[in-house]
Scaffold this motif. Structure first.
Motif, PDB file in Angstrom:
ATOM      1  N   VAL A  46       0.765  -1.256   0.256  1.00  0.00           N
ATOM      2  CA  VAL A  46      -0.265  -0.026  -0.002  1.00  0.00           C
ATOM      3  C   VAL A  46       0.870   1.256  -0.108  1.00  0.00           C
ATOM      4  N   TYR A  47       1.889   1.266   0.770  1.00  0.00           N
ATOM      5  CA  TYR A  47       2.801   2.452   0.638  1.00  0.00           C
ATOM      6  C   TYR A  47       3.573   2.505  -0.557  1.00  0.00           C
ATOM      7  N   THR A  48       4.056   1.556  -1.298  1.00  0.00           N
ATOM      8  CA  THR A  48       4.661   1.536  -2.518  1.00  0.00           C
ATOM      9  C   THR A  48       3.617   2.123  -3.633  1.00  0.00           C
ATOM     10  N   LEU A  49       2.167   1.604  -3.433  1.00  0.00           N
ATOM     11  CA  LEU A  49       1.216   2.212  -4.286  1.00  0.00           C
ATOM     12  C   LEU A  49       0.952   3.646  -4.102  1.00  0.00           C
ATOM     13  N   LYS A  50       1.098   4.325  -2.759  1.00  0.00           N
ATOM     14  CA  LYS A  50       0.823   5.494  -2.451  1.00  0.00           C
ATOM     15  C   LYS A  50       2.076   6.215  -3.261  1.00  0.00           C
ATOM     16  N   PHE A  51       3.132   5.898  -2.956  1.00  0.00           N
ATOM     17  CA  PHE A  51       4.133   6.758  -3.764  1.00  0.00           C
ATOM     18  C   PHE A  51       4.305   6.648  -4.952  1.00  0.00           C
ATOM     19  N   GLN A  52       3.725   5.476  -5.754  1.00  0.00           N
ATOM     20  CA  GLN A  52       3.858   5.515  -7.261  1.00  0.00           C
ATOM     21  C   GLN A  52       2.741   6.512  -7.621  1.00  0.00           C
ATOM     22  N   LEU A  53       1.552   6.422  -6.957  1.00  0.00           N
ATOM     23  CA  LEU A  53       0.274   7.438  -7.367  1.00  0.00           C
ATOM     24  C   LEU A  53       0.844   8.935  -6.972  1.00  0.00           C
ATOM     25  N   PHE A  60      -3.406   9.714  -1.840  1.00  0.00           N
ATOM     26  CA  PHE A  60      -4.122   9.300  -0.762  1.00  0.00           C
ATOM     27  C   PHE A  60      -3.444   8.957   0.550  1.00  0.00           C
ATOM     28  N   LYS A  61      -4.466   8.813   1.416  1.00  0.00           N
ATOM     29  CA  LYS A  61      -3.882   8.859   2.870  1.00  0.00           C
ATOM     30  C   LYS A  61      -4.063   7.490   3.034  1.00  0.00           C
ATOM     31  N   VAL A  62      -3.144   6.789   3.882  1.00  0.00           N
ATOM     32  CA  VAL A  62      -3.221   5.385   4.010  1.00  0.00           C
ATOM     33  C   VAL A  62      -4.201   5.347   5.231  1.00  0.00           C
ATOM     34  N   GLY A  63      -5.154   4.591   5.150  1.00  0.00           N
ATOM     35  CA  GLY A  63      -6.351   4.497   6.306  1.00  0.00           C
ATOM     36  C   GLY A  63      -6.039   3.643   7.256  1.00  0.00           C
ATOM     37  N   THR A  64      -6.865   3.283   8.352  1.00  0.00           N
ATOM     38  CA  THR A  64      -6.562   2.455   9.451  1.00  0.00           C
ATOM     39  C   THR A  64      -6.720   0.998   9.034  1.00  0.00           C
ATOM     40  N   LEU A  65      -6.101  -0.015   9.391  1.00  0.00           N
ATOM     41  CA  LEU A  65      -5.963  -1.411   9.354  1.00  0.00           C
ATOM     42  C   LEU A  65      -7.306  -1.801   9.711  1.00  0.00           C
ATOM     43  N   SER A  94      -4.665  -3.386  -8.711  1.00  0.00           N
ATOM     44  CA  SER A  94      -3.672  -4.012  -8.381  1.00  0.00           C
ATOM     45  C   SER A  94      -2.871  -3.347  -7.491  1.00  0.00           C
ATOM     46  N   VAL A  95      -1.866  -4.025  -6.772  1.00  0.00           N
ATOM     47  CA  VAL A  95      -0.848  -3.365  -5.979  1.00  0.00           C
ATOM     48  C   VAL A  95       0.310  -4.075  -6.085  1.00  0.00           C
ATOM     49  N   PRO A  96       1.402  -3.367  -5.893  1.00  0.00           N
ATOM     50  CA  PRO A  96       2.674  -3.914  -6.098  1.00  0.00           C
ATOM     51  C   PRO A  96       2.810  -4.957  -5.056  1.00  0.00           C
ATOM     52  N   GLN A  97       3.575  -6.159  -5.355  1.00  0.00           N
ATOM     53  CA  GLN A  97       3.853  -7.217  -4.449  1.00  0.00           C
ATOM     54  C   GLN A  97       5.293  -6.873  -3.730  1.00  0.00           C
ATOM     55  N   LYS A  98       5.342  -6.996  -2.399  1.00  0.00           N
ATOM     56  CA  LYS A  98       6.433  -6.424  -1.679  1.00  0.00           C
ATOM     57  C   LYS A  98       7.066  -7.743  -0.844  1.00  0.00           C
TER      58      LYS A  98
END
Length: 172
Positions: A46-53, A60-65, A94-98
């Motif tokens: 999700v953080y990799t996606l955030k930085f890509q976007l 976008f803000k990463v929300g609560t788990l 899709s999201v990057p697989q880390k």
């Protein structure tokens, strides 16, 4: 999530929630053990996606788990199925697989009408809150129509843990 003031979360409530696109990982076992294994994959994706976007000008803000526990009421804790999720934007497919060996999928979590209640304290003491929420659901003419979900408003290491406990509900 619908707007609500902080004090209203302490009492059980019925609210409407829209569907939410989520980055999701599945686990099997004691959440205290498997959570440590799957969190790097989920948060990494999700953080990799955030930085890509962000590079594309999309913020976008990463929300609560959140986590869903479909069989927690049926099995011993070391066999629980965990479905852990973080909200992502609606246009994400899709999201990057880390982390090798731990797949992070994109799913839509359906909500609609839900009953929820804030639990304050350790996860081990949630039982009374869950029972109070179940009683509230029945007393208000509803029945549980889906799996137990938790939204973690604080980290496990917080001095005071806060967890929003939620169930989809329908009228009896």
């Amino acid at each position: 999530m619908p707007r609500q003031n902080a004090t209203s979360k302490h009492e059980p409530q019925i609210v409407k929630m829209p569907s939410q696109k989520m980055a999701v990982v599945y686990s099997k076992g004691d959440p205290n053990e498997v959570g440590q294994q799957v969190m790097p994959a989920l948060y990494g994706a999700v953080y990799t996606l955030k930085f890509q976007l962000k590079k594309k000008g999309i913020e976008f803000k990463v929300g609560t788990l959140r986590a869903r526990w479909p069989d927690a009421h049926l099995l011993p804790k070391n066999k629980w199925t965990g479905i852990w999720g973080l909200p992502v934007p609606d246009n994400v497919a899709s999201v990057p697989q880390k982390v090798a060996g731990i797949e992070v999928k994109v799913e839509v979590w359906q909500y609609g009408t839900v009953a929820q209640m804030l639990h304050i304290g350790p996860y081990t003491t949630e039982g009374a809150t869950v029972q109070q929420l179940h009683d509230f659901i029945a007393q208000n003419g509803y029945k549980v129509a889906g799996v137990h979900e938790e939204e973690y408003l604080t980290t496990p290491k917080a001095k005071v843990q806060k967890t929003l406990i939620r169930y989809p509900v329908v009228r009896k």
